[in-house]
Motif scaffolding. Structure first.
Motif, PDB file in Angstrom:
ATOM      1  N   GLU A  75      15.947   6.621 -19.779  1.00 15.97           N
ATOM      2  CA  GLU A  75      15.428   7.930 -19.368  1.00 15.97           C
ATOM      3  C   GLU A  75      14.053   7.784 -18.731  1.00 15.97           C
ATOM      4  N   ARG A  76      13.291   6.783 -19.129  1.00 19.03           N
ATOM      5  CA  ARG A  76      11.987   6.567 -18.505  1.00 19.03           C
ATOM      6  C   ARG A  76      12.142   6.259 -17.024  1.00 19.03           C
ATOM      7  N   TYR A  77      13.199   5.527 -16.667  1.00 22.45           N
ATOM      8  CA  TYR A  77      13.444   5.234 -15.260  1.00 22.45           C
ATOM      9  C   TYR A  77      13.896   6.489 -14.509  1.00 22.45           C
ATOM     10  N   PHE A  78      14.712   7.301 -15.176  1.00 13.70           N
ATOM     11  CA  PHE A  78      15.186   8.532 -14.532  1.00 13.70           C
ATOM     12  C   PHE A  78      14.017   9.456 -14.193  1.00 13.70           C
ATOM     13  N   TYR A  79      13.114   9.643 -15.136  1.00 13.20           N
ATOM     14  CA  TYR A  79      11.982  10.529 -14.876  1.00 13.20           C
ATOM     15  C   TYR A  79      11.016   9.913 -13.871  1.00 13.20           C
ATOM     16  N   GLY A  80      10.909   8.587 -13.877  1.00 14.43           N
ATOM     17  CA  GLY A  80      10.128   7.935 -12.838  1.00 14.43           C
ATOM     18  C   GLY A  80      10.727   8.176 -11.459  1.00 14.43           C
ATOM     19  N   PHE A  81      12.051   8.196 -11.375  1.00 14.47           N
ATOM     20  CA  PHE A  81      12.715   8.477 -10.105  1.00 14.47           C
ATOM     21  C   PHE A  81      12.474   9.925  -9.684  1.00 14.47           C
ATOM     22  N   LEU A  82      12.503  10.849 -10.639  1.00 15.55           N
ATOM     23  CA  LEU A  82      12.210  12.253 -10.322  1.00 15.55           C
ATOM     24  C   LEU A  82      10.811  12.401  -9.736  1.00 15.55           C
ATOM     25  N   VAL A  83       9.863  11.651 -10.297  1.00 11.97           N
ATOM     26  CA  VAL A  83       8.498  11.704  -9.789  1.00 11.97           C
ATOM     27  C   VAL A  83       8.478  11.361  -8.308  1.00 11.97           C
ATOM     28  N   SER A  84       9.160  10.285  -7.945  1.00 13.44           N
ATOM     29  CA  SER A  84       9.115   9.837  -6.556  1.00 13.44           C
ATOM     30  C   SER A  84       9.850  10.797  -5.628  1.00 13.44           C
ATOM     31  N   VAL A  85      11.041  11.234  -6.025  1.00 12.61           N
ATOM     32  CA  VAL A  85      11.865  12.021  -5.115  1.00 12.61           C
ATOM     33  C   VAL A  85      11.392  13.473  -5.014  1.00 12.61           C
ATOM     34  N   VAL A  86      11.185  14.103  -6.159  1.00 16.17           N
ATOM     35  CA  VAL A  86      10.884  15.536  -6.152  1.00 16.17           C
ATOM     36  C   VAL A  86       9.421  15.805  -5.836  1.00 16.17           C
ATOM     37  N   LEU A  87       8.525  15.208  -6.612  1.00 14.77           N
ATOM     38  CA  LEU A  87       7.124  15.579  -6.478  1.00 14.77           C
ATOM     39  C   LEU A  87       6.427  14.900  -5.309  1.00 14.77           C
ATOM     40  N   PHE A  88       6.642  13.601  -5.129  1.00 14.20           N
ATOM     41  CA  PHE A  88       5.970  12.932  -4.019  1.00 14.20           C
ATOM     42  C   PHE A  88       6.502  13.435  -2.676  1.00 14.20           C
ATOM     43  N   PHE A  89       7.839  13.544  -2.567  1.00 11.36           N
ATOM     44  CA  PHE A  89       8.372  14.049  -1.315  1.00 11.36           C
ATOM     45  C   PHE A  89       7.964  15.500  -1.100  1.00 11.36           C
ATOM     46  N   GLY A  90       7.992  16.307  -2.180  1.00 13.95           N
ATOM     47  CA  GLY A  90       7.570  17.699  -2.051  1.00 13.95           C
ATOM     48  C   GLY A  90       6.127  17.819  -1.597  1.00 13.95           C
ATOM     49  N   GLY A  91       5.236  17.057  -2.250  1.00 10.02           N
ATOM     50  CA  GLY A  91       3.825  17.082  -1.861  1.00 10.02           C
ATOM     51  C   GLY A  91       3.616  16.551  -0.455  1.00 10.02           C
ATOM     52  N   GLY A  92       4.336  15.480  -0.099  1.00 15.61           N
ATOM     53  CA  GLY A  92       4.173  14.890   1.221  1.00 15.61           C
ATOM     54  C   GLY A  92       4.642  15.822   2.326  1.00 15.61           C
ATOM     55  N   LEU A  93       5.819  16.427   2.149  1.00 16.63           N
ATOM     56  CA  LEU A  93       6.333  17.320   3.179  1.00 16.63           C
ATOM     57  C   LEU A  93       5.474  18.570   3.315  1.00 16.63           C
ATOM     58  N   PHE A  94       4.949  19.066   2.182  1.00 13.43           N
ATOM     59  CA  PHE A  94       4.065  20.232   2.258  1.00 13.43           C
ATOM     60  C   PHE A  94       2.800  19.896   3.039  1.00 13.43           C
ATOM     61  N   ALA A  95       2.236  18.722   2.790  1.00  6.11           N
ATOM     62  CA  ALA A  95       1.026  18.322   3.505  1.00  6.11           C
ATOM     63  C   ALA A  95       1.301  18.187   4.995  1.00  6.11           C
ATOM     64  N   LEU A  96       2.465  17.640   5.357  1.00  5.32           N
ATOM     65  CA  LEU A  96       2.815  17.531   6.773  1.00  5.32           C
ATOM     66  C   LEU A  96       2.935  18.911   7.415  1.00  5.32           C
ATOM     67  N   TYR A  97       3.552  19.834   6.692  1.00  4.05           N
ATOM     68  CA  TYR A  97       3.700  21.196   7.215  1.00  4.05           C
ATOM     69  C   TYR A  97       2.346  21.865   7.391  1.00  4.05           C
ATOM     70  N   GLU A  98       1.471  21.734   6.411  1.00  2.00           N
ATOM     71  CA  GLU A  98       0.145  22.342   6.507  1.00  2.00           C
ATOM     72  C   GLU A  98      -0.644  21.759   7.678  1.00  2.00           C
ATOM     73  N   GLY A  99      -0.541  20.458   7.885  1.00  2.00           N
ATOM     74  CA  GLY A  99      -1.235  19.836   8.998  1.00  2.00           C
ATOM     75  C   GLY A  99      -0.739  20.351  10.332  1.00  2.00           C
ATOM     76  N   TYR A 100       0.577  20.488  10.454  1.00  2.00           N
ATOM     77  CA  TYR A 100       1.146  21.028  11.699  1.00  2.00           C
ATOM     78  C   TYR A 100       0.668  22.454  11.937  1.00  2.00           C
TER      79      TYR A 100
END
Length: 324
Positions: A75-100
Motif C-alpha cells: 500500500e505504501r507503493y500505491f499511495y506513492g503512485f497516487l502522489v505522482s499521478v494525481v497531485l504532481f500532475f494536477g499541480g503541474g497542469l494547473f501551473a501550466l494553465y496559469e502561466g498560459y
C-alpha cells in the motif's frame, strides 16, 4: 519511526509545506502573481503528498488477513503512485494553465515586495525540509549516487520527499526569476513564463516518480547486495548440497519474500532435514532482517551434481544451474 528515516523526512516536509503554502497564498492575494498562485498550488499539492504518504504507511502496517496473507506492505507503493499521478500532475497542469493565462491576458504585479519576501522565506523553509530528507537518506544511501539511490530505494517516501523538495526549491527559483524580471521590465509575461517553468518541472518529477513506483507495485526483487547476502548463506550452509531458482520479491519496503529450491544429502532423516532447513531459514533472516517470509523447497537428492550450484537472480530464466 521507520528504520530508513522516511517518517522523519515526511513530517519535516509536511510542516514546511503547510507554512510555505500559507505564505504563498497571502503573497498572491497582495500581488496577483500567477507564479505565486502556481507556487501556492504546488505547496498545497506537496502537503497532500505528505498526507497520502503517511496514510499509506499507516495502512501498510495492518496485520495480514485471509484476503492478504502476505500483509499490506505494498500500500505504501500505491499511495506513492497516487502522489505522482494525481497531485504532481494536477499541480503541474494547473501551473501550466496559469502561466498560459497570464501570458494571454497580462496584468501588472501589485505589491511585488510581498512576493519577493515570501519567496525568500519559502526558500529557507524548503531548504530545511530538504536538509532533513538528505540526512535521512544518507543513513541508508551508502556509497550510491543520488540518481541510483532514487532508482533503487525500496521505501517510496524518501525518493518522493527528495524529489519534491528539490523541485520546490527549483520552482521557487523560477518564481523568483519570473517576478523579478516582471518588475524590472514591466512585462508581466515573465511572471507567466515562471509559472510555465514550474508546471514543466512538476510534470517531469511526476513522470520520474510514476516510473519508479510502478516498478515496485508490479513486484521488484531485492537489491543485488541483498541477493548476494542470501546466496552467501546458502553457499556456507553445510547441510545444502546444491540450490537453484533463488527468488526474492519485496512485499513492502521492509518485508522481503525469499524462495529457493535446495538439495540436501539423502540420509533418510526427515526430521533432521526439517531442522536443518529451519536453521538455514533462521540464518537467512539473521543476515537479511527484512526477509520476513522464507521458503526453502527441498529437491530430490539425485538432482545434486556433486558441486554447489546457484540459481539465477530474480528475472532470469528458471532452472539454469551454474557451478561455483
Amino acid at each position: 519511526m521507520g528504520r530508513d528515516g522516511s517518517q522523519q523526512a515526511t513530517l519535516a516536509a509536511l510542516a514546511a509545506n503547510v507554512g510555505v503554502a500559507a505564505t504563498k497564498f497571502v503573497a498572491f492575494l497582495f500581488t496577483g502573481s500567477s507564479a505565486m498562485l502556481a507556487e501556492g498550488i504546488h505547496s498545497i499539492a506537496d502537503t497532500g503528498n505528505q498526507v497520502l504518504l503517511m496514510l499509506g504507511r499507516r495502512r501498510a502496517a495492518r496485520e495480514p488477513s485471509p484476503a492478504h496473507p502476505f500483509g499490506y506492505g505494498r500500500e505504501r507503493y500505491f499511495y506513492g503512485f497516487l502522489v505522482s499521478v494525481v497531485l504532481f500532475f494536477g499541480g503541474g497542469l494547473f501551473a501550466l494553465y496559469e502561466g498560459y493565462e497570464k501570458i494571454a491576458d497580462p496584468h501588472p504585479l501589485e505589491s511585488w515586495p510581498w512576493a519577493i519576501g515570501v519567496l525568500v522565506a519559502a526558500t529557507v523553509m524548503e531548504a530545511f525540509s530538504l536538509r532533513t530528507a538528505v540526512r535521512s537518506s544518507n543513513r541508508v544511501r551508502g556509497g550510491r549516487s543520488w540518481a541510483r539511490f532514487i532508482r533503487e530505494a525500496k521505501a517510496p517516501e524518501l525518493p518522493v520527499v527528495l524529489l519534491e523538495d528539490a523541485a520546490a526549491l527549483t520552482g521557487l527559483a523560477f518564481a523568483l526569476a519570473g517576478v523579478t524580471l516582471a518588475v524590472i521590465t514591466g512585462n508581466s509575461a515573465f511572471d507567466g513564463l515562471g509559472s510555465i517553468a514550474i508546471g514543466l518541472l512538476l510534470v517531469a518529477v511526476a513522470v520520474t516518480l510514476a516510473r519508479e513506483t510502478k516498478s515496485m507495485i508490479i513486484g521488484e526483487g531485492a537489491a543485488p547486495s541483498v541477493q548476494d547476502a542470501i546466496v552467501s548463506v546458502l553457499d556456507g550452509d553445510p547441510s545444502i548440497q546444491a540450490y537453484e531458482q533463488v527468488r526474492t520479491l519485496h512485499l513492502g519496503p521492509e518485508d522481503l519474500l525469499v524462495a529457493a529450491r535446495v538439495t540436501m544429502p539423502s540420509s533418510g532423516d526427515v526430521e533432521g532435514a526439517a531442522r536443518a532447513l529451519a536453521e538455514t531459514e533462521r540464518r537467512i533472516r539473521a543476515r537479511v532482517p527484512i526477509a520476513s517470509v522464507v521458503y526453502l523447497q527441498p529437491a530430490p537428492s539425485e538432482l545434486a551434481s556433486g558441486s554447489r550450484t546457484s540459481g539465477d537472480r530474480p528475472g532470469g530464466p528458471l532452472g539454469r544451474r551454474s557451478s561455483r
